[in-house]
Design an enzyme around this catalytic site. Structure first.
Site, short mmCIF file in Angstrom:
data_model
loop_
_atom_site.label_atom_id
_atom_site.label_comp_id
_atom_site.label_asym_id
_atom_site.label_seq_id
_atom_site.Cartn_x
_atom_site.Cartn_y
_atom_site.Cartn_z
N ALA A 285 2.79 -0.54 5.74
CA ALA A 285 1.99 -0.05 6.65
C ALA A 285 0.72 -0.89 7.13
O ALA A 285 0.01 -0.28 8.02
CB ALA A 285 1.60 1.38 5.72
N THR B 143 -1.08 0.42 0.14
CA THR B 143 -0.46 0.68 1.54
C THR B 143 0.68 1.35 0.98
O THR B 143 1.64 1.18 0.26
CB THR B 143 -0.11 -0.46 2.26
OG1 THR B 143 0.90 -1.42 1.71
CG2 THR B 143 -1.40 -1.25 2.60
N ASP B 144 1.06 2.27 2.10
CA ASP B 144 2.66 2.67 2.09
C ASP B 144 3.34 1.47 2.47
O ASP B 144 2.75 0.53 3.30
CB ASP B 144 2.76 4.07 3.06
CG ASP B 144 4.32 4.67 2.97
OD1 ASP B 144 4.79 4.18 2.11
OD2 ASP B 144 4.27 5.77 3.48
N TRP B 145 4.83 1.50 2.23
CA TRP B 145 5.55 0.34 2.16
C TRP B 145 5.60 -0.01 3.73
O TRP B 145 6.07 0.76 4.52
CB TRP B 145 6.82 0.47 1.57
CG TRP B 145 6.71 -0.02 0.45
CD1 TRP B 145 7.75 -0.87 -0.26
CD2 TRP B 145 6.12 0.49 -0.68
NE1 TRP B 145 7.57 -0.85 -1.46
CE2 TRP B 145 6.48 -0.35 -1.87
CE3 TRP B 145 4.90 1.16 -0.97
CZ2 TRP B 145 6.04 -0.17 -3.36
CZ3 TRP B 145 4.13 1.23 -2.18
CH2 TRP B 145 4.67 0.50 -3.20
#
Length: 812
Positions: free
Chosen positions: A232, A228-230
């Site tokens: 997200a 995941t994006d941080w």
């Protein structure tokens, strides 16, 4: 499975806890099984490994690393070999800093010039972006570590990026927004991919089964790790089921427990969890192998010189009236503009690099061989008009043969998390330009910014050199082009419109409260301008040289196109020859031309070279929404070779057999798309393209706020506390901007104002638990005291449980 022996020894708890981070930047280790923790670091154009507070999410200064030109800059080189070299040097530095996974490159499309993160993306064209990204990945991963391609997918704006729903039709998604990722996966063979914050057609990207399973795992055969994006992650179990192995950063075990309960309850089969563990273990073990081999600490000076070479090849000469460039020996030069003294060389936000060395124009001037009669800043960097500085600059300009005027966008204007408000250069800089023009018309403007800007002032300058964001050695690289030591060879990887209102997505960007509709469809960038016959300032692929090139002798066959390229000038130079293809059939709507290949060629003065650009599997394909697969339409195709998308030098024709697929469209229903004039597509026509009704794009103000509602939505909260919270954040933003703290103000907008309530848990790495968020939601929804008591109770529980880190339940 590759690591079946290890996985069979793992407990359910160990498997679940491996699925999220140990802290902000590291994965969880399991010492008894020899599973080490690996380190992630931001790194599209340089390593950002935080020196202080490395266990906290933030924008703290990183340890010194080479700041290479940004992706938007290097894309202008049109040179994948150069991109691969940058990747190799990034990989060397990652090894030196003990980084396993470098978070980059970013391959999202430049759908709209106002996207605040365009400096970090390559192009408006998926083929060019994909080829450049694949080269970076090959370079990075040649050192044994992993690249992490981002942000998957359709993340083309910063406003409300953690909650917005991108509404895009299937063909546009495949041909425009996924093609670069496809090339990164198939040709770059990236080991990891980062999902984006946004929803895509209703589902968060890391939970989107069509995106993650049908396309990524199924059609592309991707075997690597998805992270995941941080912050997200929305529904951890849904994300895991879609194939999102790793959630970052840590949630202190909270979502890991959800995985355990999902397995025990039969929602997730443990065999499926094992497959996810296996893919993550492969990332861990293969990148750890790189650190078992001897490696040298990188040489700062050598890497700095590579950064300079990359910048030199990526600078774009946009105007050269009266051959004002290169500067002549002995000319008196006045240097004006704050960016000459304090270089604007990179973007802002998560990609901010702490450079090992930093060149500034005035510090490099003596070695350039140019004769400077002085320097004046001329303007305040952050937009305020200063009459005294303008007057001093004008007096200096009067004495010069040529004025070098350094202008552009400041660091706060282009930033991760926020979109630009307009396409203009700040007014105080243009006021300075006009004042200087009144006393000396021999102006060469040097532009520093990471995305397209309007230039109504362009007739006031004789020369225009665009350095984009050239990294730590960009200032010296620009001087070498100005002096003629380097012949510019960069070409624009994006179109520069005459004005923002000419852009195809201007009516649809940045969308409504809950969704953004990509009504322009396939027609972004040059695909729109060329098809709809809209004039532009500088076309895609455009760039001047100090020499001239002649194209001749085109030959086309089923394998590709071959032609002759001659340097007809007096100096050696590099030319980017571009292959465009257009279909002569009008049965399926398309843009008039699409980039399908390119080659950068070095040619000495007077020399002729034979150039071949081969066709590939993407040359003639289109995505057919009836057959749900890539097809080829049987037709004659125009084969065009040019110096830019608007400067076609050679044309040929080729008949291509088709795949016999049924036609996907009824022309009568798609008048805008068949004409290419997509600036005002009706909801009805877009619904035909989507094949479904559009979702409601406004907030439901009658419902209580929930996990995926944002702080911004507290403006209509039922509770006084919620509305007070909104007003407090809005006032803080306004006040900080008022007193000149724009960077801090932007941080509030990015990390608080648009933050969903679940993001409070995710972005604090679990320090604020989801039960604590429940308390906050009760407070903003009008049950203040009940929510406050609940918040305090959960805070005490969390404090009682907390320790120095996460402990995986012991194996029995």
């Amino acid at each position: 499975m590759r690591y079946k022996d290890i996985i069979e020894k793992m407990t359910l708890e160990e498997k679940a806890y491996l699925m999220s981070g140990k802290d902000i930047w590291q994965t969880q280790e399991i010492e008894r099984l020899g599973i080490k923790s690996i380190f992630f670091a931001d790194g599209p154009h340089g390593i950002r490994k935080q020196a202080a507070a490395a266990n906290k999410l933030g924008l703290n200064a990183g340890i010194p690393a080479t700041c290479y030109p940004t992706a938007a800059t290097v894309a202008n080189s049109w040179n994948p070999d150069l991109g691969e070299k940058v990747g190799e040097y990034l990989g060397d530095e990652a090894l030196s800093h003990k980084v396993n996974v470098l978070l980059g490159p970013g391959v999202n499309m430049k759908r709209n010039p106002l996207c605040g993160r365009n400096f970090e993306y390559y192009s408006e064209d998926p083929y060019l972006a994909g080829k450049m990204a694949a080269s970076y990945i090959r370079g990075i991963q040649s050192r044994g570590i992993s690249a992490c391609v981002k942000h998957f997918a359709a993340n083309n704006q910063e406003k409300r990026r953690m909650s917005i729903d991108t509404i895009v039709d299937e063909r546009t998604l495949r041909e425009i927004y996924l093609t670069a990722f496809e090339i990164a996966v198939k040709e770059g063979r990236t080991k990891s991919i980062m999902t984006s914050y946004n929803r895509l057609n209703g589902s968060y990207t890391n939970e989107n089964m069509h995106l993650m399973q049908d396309i990524l795992r199924g059609e592309w055969g991707y075997k690597g790790t998805v992270v995941t994006d941080w912050g997200a992650s929305n529904d951890r179990v849904a994300g895991l089921l879609a194939g999102n192995e790793l959630e970052m950063p840590t949630t202190r075990g909270e979502t890991n427990e959800q995985i355990i309960q999902a397995v025990k309850g039969g929602v997730i089969q443990e065999e499926y969890l094992d497959e996810c563990v296996d893919r993550l273990l492969d990332l861990i073990f293969t990148t750890e192998e790189a650190f078992q081999k001897p490696y040298l600490k990188f040489q700062e000076e050598r890497h700095h010189r590579v950064s300079q070479k990359v910048a030199e090849e990526s600078i774009v000469l946009l105007k050269n009236k009266d051959h004002i460039l290169p500067l002549k020996f002995g000319q008196k030069v006045a240097v004006i503009g704050d960016f000459a003294q304090n270089a604007r060389y990179q973007g802002a936000g998560s990609s901010l690099v702490n450079p090992t060395i930093l060149d500034h124009t005035m510090d490099c001037f003596e070695e350039s061989g140019l004769y400077s009669i002085g320097y004046e800043p001329g303007f305040e960097r952050y937009g305020k008009t200063n009459k005294e500085k303008i007057e001093k600059a004008s007096k200096l300009a009067e004495q010069a043969d040529v004025v070098l005027l350094y202008i552009g966008l400041d660091e706060v204007t282009e930033a991760d998390g926020l979109d630009r408000q307009n396409m203009r250069i700040p007014g105080n800089q243009i006021e300075l330009l006009h004042a200087i023009h009144n006393v000396n018309p021999n102006i060469v403007a040097i532009l520093s910014c990471g995305s397209a800007v309007e230039m109504p002032w362009i007739d006031k300058v004789k020369g225009l050199l665009h350095g984009y964001l050239g990294g730590q050695a960009g200032a010296r690289a620009i001087l070498r082009v100005l002096s003629g030591d380097v012949n510019p060879s960069g070409k624009l990887a994006e179109t520069y419109p005459l004005r923002y209102e000419d852009t195809p997505s201007c009516r649809y960007f940045p969308g409504g409260e809950t969704s953004v509709e990509y009504r322009e469809g396939l027609f972004i960038g040059y695909r729109y301008y060329g098809t709809a016959d809209v004039d532009v300032l500088f076309p895609f692929g455009y760039g001047l040289s100090y020499t001239t090139f002649e194209y001749s002798d085109i030959r086309v066959d089923q394998r590709g196109v071959t032609f002759s390229l001659t340097n007809t000038g007096k100096v050696a130079g590099m030319e980017v020859a571009q292959l465009y293809v257009g279909c002569e059939s009008d049965a399926i709507f398309r843009s008039s031309k699409e980039l399908k290949g390119f080659k950068k060629v070095f040619i000495n003065a007077g020399e002729t070279k034979t150039v071949t650009i081969p066709f590939d599997d993407k040359t003639f394909r289109y995505f057919n929404v009836k057959t749900n697969r890539w097809e080829i339409e049987e037709a004659y195709y125009r084969i065009m070779v040019g110096a830019s998308s608007a400067d076609i030098r050679l044309t040929g024709k080729l008949f291509v057999p088709g795949t016999g697929a049924p036609l996907p469209y009824d022309k009568k229903k798609y008048p805008s798309y068949y004409s290419g004039k997509v600036g005002d597509v009706s909801a009805e026509e877009f619904e035909h393209l989507l094949g479904r009704k559009l979702p409601v794009s406004t907030w439901d103000r009658e419902q209580p706020l929930g996990y995926n509602d944002t702080i911004e939505q507290c403006q209509y909260a039922k509770g006084v506390f919620g509305r007070f919270l909104f007003l407090s954040v809005a006032f803080a933003y306004w006040f900080l901007k008022k007193i000149g703290k724009r960077s801090t103000a932007n941080l509030i907008m990015m990390s608080v104002y648009y933050l969903p309530f679940r993001g409070i848990n995710r972005m604090t790495a679990g320090i604020v638990t989801m039960p604590m968020v429940d308390g906050l939601l009760l407070m903003v929804n009008g049950r203040f005291f009940k929510g406050f008591i609940h918040l305090i109770r959960e805070f005490k529980k969390r404090k009682k449980r907390s320790g120095s880190g996460i402990e995986i339940p012991a194996a029995e």
